[in-house]
Design a protein around this motif. Structure first.
Motif, short mmCIF file in Angstrom:
data_model
loop_
_atom_site.label_atom_id
_atom_site.label_comp_id
_atom_site.label_asym_id
_atom_site.label_seq_id
_atom_site.Cartn_x
_atom_site.Cartn_y
_atom_site.Cartn_z
N ASN A 104 29.83 20.93 64.19
CA ASN A 104 29.41 20.80 65.60
C ASN A 104 30.13 19.66 66.31
O ASN A 104 29.53 18.89 67.07
N GLY A 105 31.43 19.56 66.03
CA GLY A 105 32.27 18.58 66.73
C GLY A 105 32.34 17.21 66.10
O GLY A 105 33.12 16.37 66.55
N ASN A 106 31.55 16.96 65.06
CA ASN A 106 31.56 15.66 64.38
C ASN A 106 32.19 15.77 63.00
O ASN A 106 31.90 16.71 62.26
N LYS A 107 33.03 14.79 62.66
CA LYS A 107 33.58 14.75 61.31
C LYS A 107 32.52 14.18 60.38
O LYS A 107 32.16 13.02 60.47
N VAL A 108 32.02 15.01 59.47
CA VAL A 108 30.91 14.61 58.62
C VAL A 108 31.35 14.26 57.20
O VAL A 108 30.62 13.57 56.48
N ILE A 109 32.52 14.73 56.79
CA ILE A 109 33.05 14.44 55.45
C ILE A 109 34.55 14.24 55.54
O ILE A 109 35.25 14.97 56.24
N GLU A 110 35.07 13.24 54.81
CA GLU A 110 36.52 13.05 54.68
C GLU A 110 36.79 12.39 53.34
O GLU A 110 36.13 11.40 52.98
N PHE A 111 37.73 12.95 52.57
CA PHE A 111 38.05 12.36 51.27
C PHE A 111 39.43 12.79 50.81
O PHE A 111 40.01 13.75 51.33
N GLU A 112 39.94 12.06 49.81
CA GLU A 112 41.19 12.39 49.14
C GLU A 112 40.85 12.88 47.74
O GLU A 112 40.17 12.18 46.98
N MET A 113 41.31 14.05 47.38
CA MET A 113 40.94 14.66 46.11
C MET A 113 41.27 13.78 44.91
O MET A 113 40.45 13.64 44.00
N ASN A 114 42.43 13.21 44.89
CA ASN A 114 42.88 12.47 43.70
C ASN A 114 42.72 10.96 43.83
O ASN A 114 43.32 10.20 43.06
N SER A 115 41.91 10.53 44.75
CA SER A 115 41.71 9.09 44.94
C SER A 115 40.83 8.52 43.85
O SER A 115 40.02 9.22 43.23
N PRO A 116 40.95 7.22 43.58
CA PRO A 116 40.05 6.58 42.60
C PRO A 116 38.58 6.75 42.96
O PRO A 116 37.74 6.91 42.09
N GLU A 117 38.28 6.72 44.27
CA GLU A 117 36.89 6.87 44.71
C GLU A 117 36.34 8.24 44.34
O GLU A 117 35.20 8.35 43.85
#
Length: 239
Positions: free
Chosen positions: A182-195
């Motif tokens: 609904n217009g808001n970025k709710v998730i963002e990540f890097e697949m192979n990141s340490p996190e």
């Protein structure tokens, strides 16, 4: 006067920097044409998991929406086309206490018998959760609507009421993933990141060394035994 003007300019610049950044748009030159997956009528771009045809009766079209029937055995829908880097747009709505999800880079390497009443592959891939947050028995935020199921809680989430359609956008580009709701970025990540590796190692997926190990595959819409609705589904590859 010069000092006053300079101070005003500084304030304006700082104010602009503090504003929320607009939704990023992919450059048109980096995208291929949109592929219509479901336009409210034709299901030609979809088929049932593990079969060649659209699973009539398990899923059906009503009032321009794809509907998962709660009165049948579970069978997920997959796109006939496979995607690597892509942008996906779709709308979804749920019935009371309904549960579903959207998966990507899916492989059809499991039989339909999942052993727990759910559809296959749900333990093998990232899932963007679809849920009735109000009435579903599981109330953990990390499993709520918009979450990366059991891994990342959604932020800045704004949901429509039950029965109304939410607008979703999923982007995967060389391991970078964004989920918009609904217009808001709710998730963002890097697949192979340490996190992300840490999150996976601390999750119930840790016993699966091949979790989301494929870099391309089908987009899948989950049939979890409840009535859910999808419409206006389209995708395009990112070069």
């Amino acid at each position: 006067m010069k000092k006053i003007l300079g101070s005003c300019l500084t304030v304006l610049l700082l104010g602009a920097c503090g504003e929320e950044k607009p939704k990023p748009k992919l450059e048109a030159s980096t995208n291929k044409d949109w592929v219509i997956i479901f336009d409210g009528n034709s299901t030609d771009a979809l088929r049932g998991y593990g079969i060649e045809d659209f699973p009539e009766g398990i899923w059906y079209v009503e009032n321009g929406a794809l509907v998962a029937s709660p009165d049948t055995t579970n069978r997920d829908l997959v796109t006939k086309q496979r995607f690597r880097n892509f942008e996906l747009e779709y709308e979804w709505a749920v019935d009371t206490a309904a549960n579903s999800g959207v998966f990507f880079h899916m492989q059809e390497d499991l039989s339909m018998e999942a052993g727990n009443g759910n559809s296959p592959n749900w333990l093998d891939n990232y899932e963007l959760q679809i849920l009735d947050d109000e009435n579903f028995y599981d109330t953990l935020a990390v499993r709520s609507a918009g979450s990366l199921y059991d891994l990342i809680e959604p932020v800045a989430k704004e949901l429509k009421p039950i029965g109304d359609f939410n607008r979703a956008r999923l982007v995967h580009n060389n391991g970078h993933v964004e989920h918009w709701l609904n217009g808001n970025k709710v998730i963002e990540f890097e697949m192979n990141s340490p996190e992300m590796k840490k999150l996976l190692n601390e999750s119930k997926f840790k016993e699966n060394p091949d979790f989301h190990s494929h870099q391309e595959g089908h987009i899948m819409f989950q049939h979890h035994g409840q009535r859910v609705y999808f419409k206006n589904i389209r995708a395009r590859e990112i070069e």
